[in-house]
Design a protein around this motif. Sequence first.
Motif, PDB file in Angstrom:
ATOM      1  N   UNK A  47       0.814  -1.224   0.000  1.00 54.62           N
ATOM      2  CA  UNK A  47       0.000   0.000   0.000  1.00 54.62           C
ATOM      3  C   UNK A  47       0.846   1.273   0.000  1.00 54.62           C
ATOM      4  N   UNK A  48       2.153   1.137  -0.154  1.00 49.29           N
ATOM      5  CA  UNK A  48       3.045   2.308  -0.129  1.00 49.29           C
ATOM      6  C   UNK A  48       2.584   3.340  -1.154  1.00 49.29           C
ATOM      7  N   UNK A  49       2.512   4.585  -0.714  1.00 42.79           N
ATOM      8  CA  UNK A  49       2.117   5.693  -1.587  1.00 42.79           C
ATOM      9  C   UNK A  49       3.179   6.782  -1.474  1.00 42.79           C
ATOM     10  N   UNK A  50       4.029   6.915  -2.502  1.00 49.91           N
ATOM     11  CA  UNK A  50       5.101   7.918  -2.432  1.00 49.91           C
ATOM     12  C   UNK A  50       4.586   9.354  -2.396  1.00 49.91           C
ATOM     13  N   UNK A  51       3.307   9.558  -2.709  1.00 45.82           N
ATOM     14  CA  UNK A  51       2.754  10.916  -2.667  1.00 45.82           C
ATOM     15  C   UNK A  51       2.261  11.292  -1.271  1.00 45.82           C
TER      16      UNK A  51
END
Length: 83
Positions: A47-51
């Motif tokens: 679920x990593x979200x760089x934003x």
Amino acid sequence: MENFNTAQPVIEQCNHIPQLLSVKAVCSYTGLSRSTIYEMVDKESDRYDPTFPKKVKLTQVRVVWVASEIAEWINSKIAERAM
């Protein structure tokens, strides 16, 4: 001789101190669960979200987020729906 008010710059600086949000407040503003938020900031997670805004580590166990960055992220999600 000029009269310098040394308190004024301090007061002006206080008006510009970034507001910090606890994970509970971030949950409230975003509608996301605590576990989802931590998964979104974990580079190893699916679920990593760089934003998503980066957390700020205050102590060994206390982390917070910058309120203006959370607001920008929410606004970017709102803007995405128009596309």
